[in-house]
Write an enzyme that holds these catalytic residues in place. Sequence first.
Site, short mmCIF file in Angstrom:
data_model
loop_
_atom_site.label_atom_id
_atom_site.label_comp_id
_atom_site.label_asym_id
_atom_site.label_seq_id
_atom_site.Cartn_x
_atom_site.Cartn_y
_atom_site.Cartn_z
N SER A 1 -50.11 1.33 -3.84
CA SER A 1 -49.00 2.26 -3.61
C SER A 1 -49.18 2.97 -2.27
O SER A 1 -50.27 3.45 -1.95
CB SER A 1 -48.95 3.30 -4.74
OG SER A 1 -47.93 4.24 -4.50
N CYS B 1 -56.19 14.16 1.07
CA CYS B 1 -55.07 13.40 1.63
C CYS B 1 -54.39 14.24 2.70
O CYS B 1 -54.25 15.45 2.53
CB CYS B 1 -54.08 13.04 0.52
SG CYS B 1 -52.69 12.03 1.06
N GLU C 1 -61.52 11.50 -8.12
CA GLU C 1 -61.11 11.26 -9.49
C GLU C 1 -60.87 9.76 -9.72
O GLU C 1 -60.46 9.04 -8.81
CB GLU C 1 -59.78 11.97 -9.79
CG GLU C 1 -59.83 13.47 -9.64
CD GLU C 1 -58.45 14.10 -9.77
OE1 GLU C 1 -58.37 15.33 -9.69
OE2 GLU C 1 -57.45 13.35 -9.94
#
Length: 361
Positions: free
Chosen positions: A205, A123, A103
């Site tokens: 992040s 992930c 995405e």
Amino acid sequence: MESMESPVLTENNKPYVYDLILEEWQDWVKANGEAGFRAGQIFDWLYVKRVSSFDEMTNLPKALREKLVQQFDFVTLNEVAHYRSQDGTVKFLFELNDKNAIETVIMKHSYGNSICVTTQVGCRVGCTFCASTLGGLKRNLTPGEIIAQVVKAQQLLDQTQERISSIVIMGIGEPFENYDAVMKFLKVMIHPKGLNIGQRHITVSTSGIVPNIYRFADEDTQINLAISIHAPNDTLRSKLMPVNRRFPFKDLIDACQYYIAKTGRRITFEYALMGGVNDQPEHAEELAQVLKTFPHAHVNLIPVNFVSERNFVRTPRDDIFTFQRILERNKVNATIRREQGSDIAAACGQLRAKHMESGAR
């Protein structure tokens, strides 16, 4: 923890044309008997003119274009879905060459267009409230596959003469588990001959991959760092984020202290609020005690998104403001993230999760 090696996954087993930074292009043209300035021309075609084929690189000799065709491929990003929210948010679901899906999101702000990019297929960090971890980790993206997301988004914005002004590396995956590819991506993003995006307009992040926080501190960049903290102590954080069992809370805080001492830069601490789990006044007080020792600490409070496979509920609006007030009373700056794209499942991993339910990868 060192990054996993990113496999070459082009259809013809070639590297992607976006996988090389400018210095590597300079080495390549030299090794192929071409003048050094050709590297800059290739870079210009890729990132300024943003062409989609070697044939369009018309100021390169035909023989050089043929070498490029023989040795490189453009990244395959087949657009499976493209949604536009009422607030202007655009979300892409892309299929890669190996049929996996990722995405990418464009968000419109008063100050410009921001893009959120993905760094892995899936992930393995395993945060219990996140859709990105559903199905686990499939593989790392190559630098070129990360870069291609920005190029593809910019090509869309080119139609309205807009540009991407900021980048957040907060899509699917843990960027610091694909560290080397992410650093290559960043070099292209900030290069004056690349996408030329200001370092202070880029944020990486991480969920707390401690060794690579130290590495990032030593990179000597002006790129922003955000830490997904989501809990004020070891016990609760380990329940919400299994990565905390590998890199305990104290070690994470020590790494953050090192980063600030080394760079002099502020860290943003991301805190997803989950109803009745980590959003009580005592959690806010405890978090404030941890973070008040950081100069200019900033907490980004994120009302958790509903994920059908998870059982967390959103914190009531009044409780969110109470949490914020407690932090600020303790001299910890806190803001509440503005929700965008909720009508198009724009939260990280949601669209891919729906795609996986249909039997895709």
